[in-house]
Design a protein around this motif. Structure first.
Motif, PDB file in Angstrom:
ATOM      1  N   ILE A   1     -39.383   6.100 -16.154  1.00 22.72           N
ATOM      2  CA  ILE A   1     -39.754   4.737 -16.540  1.00 22.72           C
ATOM      3  C   ILE A   1     -38.887   3.696 -15.858  1.00 22.72           C
ATOM      4  O   ILE A   1     -39.341   2.587 -15.573  1.00 22.72           O
ATOM      5  CB  ILE A   1     -39.726   4.528 -18.071  1.00 22.72           C
ATOM      6  CG1 ILE A   1     -38.361   4.911 -18.657  1.00 22.72           C
ATOM      7  CG2 ILE A   1     -40.853   5.307 -18.738  1.00 22.72           C
ATOM      8  CD1 ILE A   1     -38.203   4.515 -20.118  1.00 22.72           C
ATOM      9  N   ILE A   2     -37.640   4.015 -15.573  1.00 24.17           N
ATOM     10  CA  ILE A   2     -36.760   3.086 -14.892  1.00 24.17           C
ATOM     11  C   ILE A   2     -35.534   3.863 -14.423  1.00 24.17           C
ATOM     12  O   ILE A   2     -35.192   4.893 -15.008  1.00 24.17           O
ATOM     13  CB  ILE A   2     -36.356   1.911 -15.802  1.00 24.17           C
ATOM     14  CG1 ILE A   2     -35.728   0.772 -14.988  1.00 24.17           C
ATOM     15  CG2 ILE A   2     -35.430   2.361 -16.918  1.00 24.17           C
ATOM     16  CD1 ILE A   2     -35.599  -0.544 -15.773  1.00 24.17           C
ATOM     17  N   ASP A   3     -34.900   3.391 -13.348  1.00 26.54           N
ATOM     18  CA  ASP A   3     -33.674   4.021 -12.880  1.00 26.54           C
ATOM     19  C   ASP A   3     -32.728   2.962 -12.336  1.00 26.54           C
ATOM     20  O   ASP A   3     -33.141   1.832 -12.054  1.00 26.54           O
ATOM     21  CB  ASP A   3     -33.957   5.100 -11.832  1.00 26.54           C
ATOM     22  CG  ASP A   3     -34.729   4.572 -10.624  1.00 26.54           C
ATOM     23  OD1 ASP A   3     -35.255   5.403  -9.850  1.00 26.54           O
ATOM     24  OD2 ASP A   3     -34.836   3.334 -10.456  1.00 26.54           O
ATOM     25  N   ILE A   4     -31.466   3.321 -12.233  1.00 27.18           N
ATOM     26  CA  ILE A   4     -30.462   2.390 -11.733  1.00 27.18           C
ATOM     27  C   ILE A   4     -29.464   3.169 -10.886  1.00 27.18           C
ATOM     28  O   ILE A   4     -29.154   4.336 -11.195  1.00 27.18           O
ATOM     29  CB  ILE A   4     -29.769   1.642 -12.897  1.00 27.18           C
ATOM     30  CG1 ILE A   4     -28.928   0.478 -12.367  1.00 27.18           C
ATOM     31  CG2 ILE A   4     -28.931   2.581 -13.751  1.00 27.18           C
ATOM     32  CD1 ILE A   4     -28.451  -0.478 -13.461  1.00 27.18           C
ATOM     33  N   ARG A   5     -28.989   2.540  -9.838  1.00 26.50           N
ATOM     34  CA  ARG A   5     -28.004   3.186  -8.972  1.00 26.50           C
ATOM     35  C   ARG A   5     -26.630   2.587  -9.223  1.00 26.50           C
ATOM     36  O   ARG A   5     -26.496   1.499  -9.783  1.00 26.50           O
ATOM     37  CB  ARG A   5     -28.425   3.057  -7.510  1.00 26.50           C
ATOM     38  CG  ARG A   5     -29.738   3.758  -7.267  1.00 26.50           C
ATOM     39  CD  ARG A   5     -30.211   3.784  -5.834  1.00 26.50           C
ATOM     40  NE  ARG A   5     -31.575   4.310  -5.798  1.00 26.50           N
ATOM     41  CZ  ARG A   5     -31.866   5.606  -5.753  1.00 26.50           C
ATOM     42  NH1 ARG A   5     -30.892   6.502  -5.692  1.00 26.50           N
ATOM     43  NH2 ARG A   5     -33.125   6.024  -5.736  1.00 26.50           N
ATOM     44  N   SER A   6     -25.610   3.271  -8.749  1.00 27.99           N
ATOM     45  CA  SER A   6     -24.245   2.925  -9.139  1.00 27.99           C
ATOM     46  C   SER A   6     -23.767   1.593  -8.586  1.00 27.99           C
ATOM     47  O   SER A   6     -22.764   1.054  -9.051  1.00 27.99           O
ATOM     48  CB  SER A   6     -23.281   4.028  -8.715  1.00 27.99           C
ATOM     49  OG  SER A   6     -23.354   4.232  -7.318  1.00 27.99           O
ATOM     50  N   ASN A   7     -24.461   1.028  -7.613  1.00 25.80           N
ATOM     51  CA  ASN A   7     -24.029  -0.251  -7.046  1.00 25.80           C
ATOM     52  C   ASN A   7     -24.694  -1.449  -7.737  1.00 25.80           C
ATOM     53  O   ASN A   7     -24.565  -2.583  -7.286  1.00 25.80           O
ATOM     54  CB  ASN A   7     -24.317  -0.289  -5.550  1.00 25.80           C
ATOM     55  CG  ASN A   7     -25.788  -0.077  -5.238  1.00 25.80           C
ATOM     56  OD1 ASN A   7     -26.557   0.340  -6.099  1.00 25.80           O
ATOM     57  ND2 ASN A   7     -26.179  -0.347  -4.008  1.00 25.80           N
ATOM     58  N   VAL A   8     -25.408  -1.169  -8.836  1.00 25.73           N
ATOM     59  CA  VAL A   8     -26.122  -2.212  -9.574  1.00 25.73           C
ATOM     60  C   VAL A   8     -25.689  -2.165 -11.027  1.00 25.73           C
ATOM     61  O   VAL A   8     -25.531  -1.086 -11.591  1.00 25.73           O
ATOM     62  CB  VAL A   8     -27.647  -2.004  -9.467  1.00 25.73           C
ATOM     63  CG1 VAL A   8     -28.400  -3.015 -10.312  1.00 25.73           C
ATOM     64  CG2 VAL A   8     -28.090  -2.079  -8.016  1.00 25.73           C
TER      65      VAL A   8
END
Lengths: 114, 109
Positions: free
Chosen positions: B47-54
């Protein structure tokens, strides 16, 4: 595209029997993995593969073997089934190494070991 | 190896309220944090993902926040609807994807 397919959908085994859960994907994904899902324990990684000929262990590998002879197929073998292996098994694939992009899951195989 | 803890295990909210699910991870090298939703009898879907630089990412009613220093990330669902009822899983990646234990969200009409 069929995506990720798994067979069979349901299976009942007796303790000590062996079987292979089949998984195939038609998206040319390099990364494939197997998870088992048990109530209250989430999705636990059994084995994974970063490409044909390369496999590695996950969190709960004991009692399971895998091989990856082609990009498309990633079968999971139970050599001697035990009641503790009663679970729902999901295969997944991803276009990025290490699953760094969306993982596409198969429909699952519900396995009961008596 | 990597360990992902997810809380709460169950969450019940009234329709229209917000829901927050929290996860912590152990490996500081983790660099990718997806959330999956699994409806009853279905397969998990991203449904959603995030990377470590955000630090934060939003997609309509859902948002994810990441605190790398504290090694935790959260899923926020606003204006919940009955169709949001499902099991939600967080995950963390260090070359292989490790999932949390799941949160069963019930949205009462």
């Amino acid at each position: 595209n069929a995506g990720v397919t798994q067979t069979p959908k349901f299976q009942v085994l007796k303790t000590g029997q062996s079987m292979t859960l089949q998984c195939a994907q038609d998206m040319n994904h390099e990364y494939m993995s197997w998870y088992r899902q048990d109530p209250g324990m989430g999705l636990r990684l059994i084995h994974y593969s970063v490409g044909a000929g390369i496999t590695d262990q996950g969190e709960v590998p004991n009692g399971y073997n895998v091989s990856r002879s082609t990009t498309e197929d990633f079968p999971l073998r139970l050599l001697s089934a035990a009641p503790s292996q009663t679970s729902v098994y999901f295969c997944a694939s991803s276009s990025a190494a290490g699953g760094l992009r969306e993982q596409y899951f198969g429909p699952g195989t519900r396995l009961t070991v008596t | 190896g990597e360990n992902v803890e997810q809380h709460p295990s169950t969450l019940s909210v009234q329709e229209g309220d917000s829901a927050v699910i929290k996860c912590t991870y152990s490996d500081s090298a983790s660099n990718y944090f997806p959330w999956y939703k699994q409806e009853l009898g279905k397969r998990p879907q991203l449904i959603i993902d995030i990377r470590s630089n955000v630090g934060e990412k939003k997609d309509q009613r859902i948002a994810v926040t990441l605190n790398k220093t504290a090694k935790h990330f959260s899923l926020h669902i606003t204006e919940t609807q009955p169709e949001d009822s499902a099991v939600y899983f967080c995950a963390s990646n260090t070359g292989k994807l490790i999932f949390g234990q799941g949160t069963t969200l019930q949205v009462k009409p």
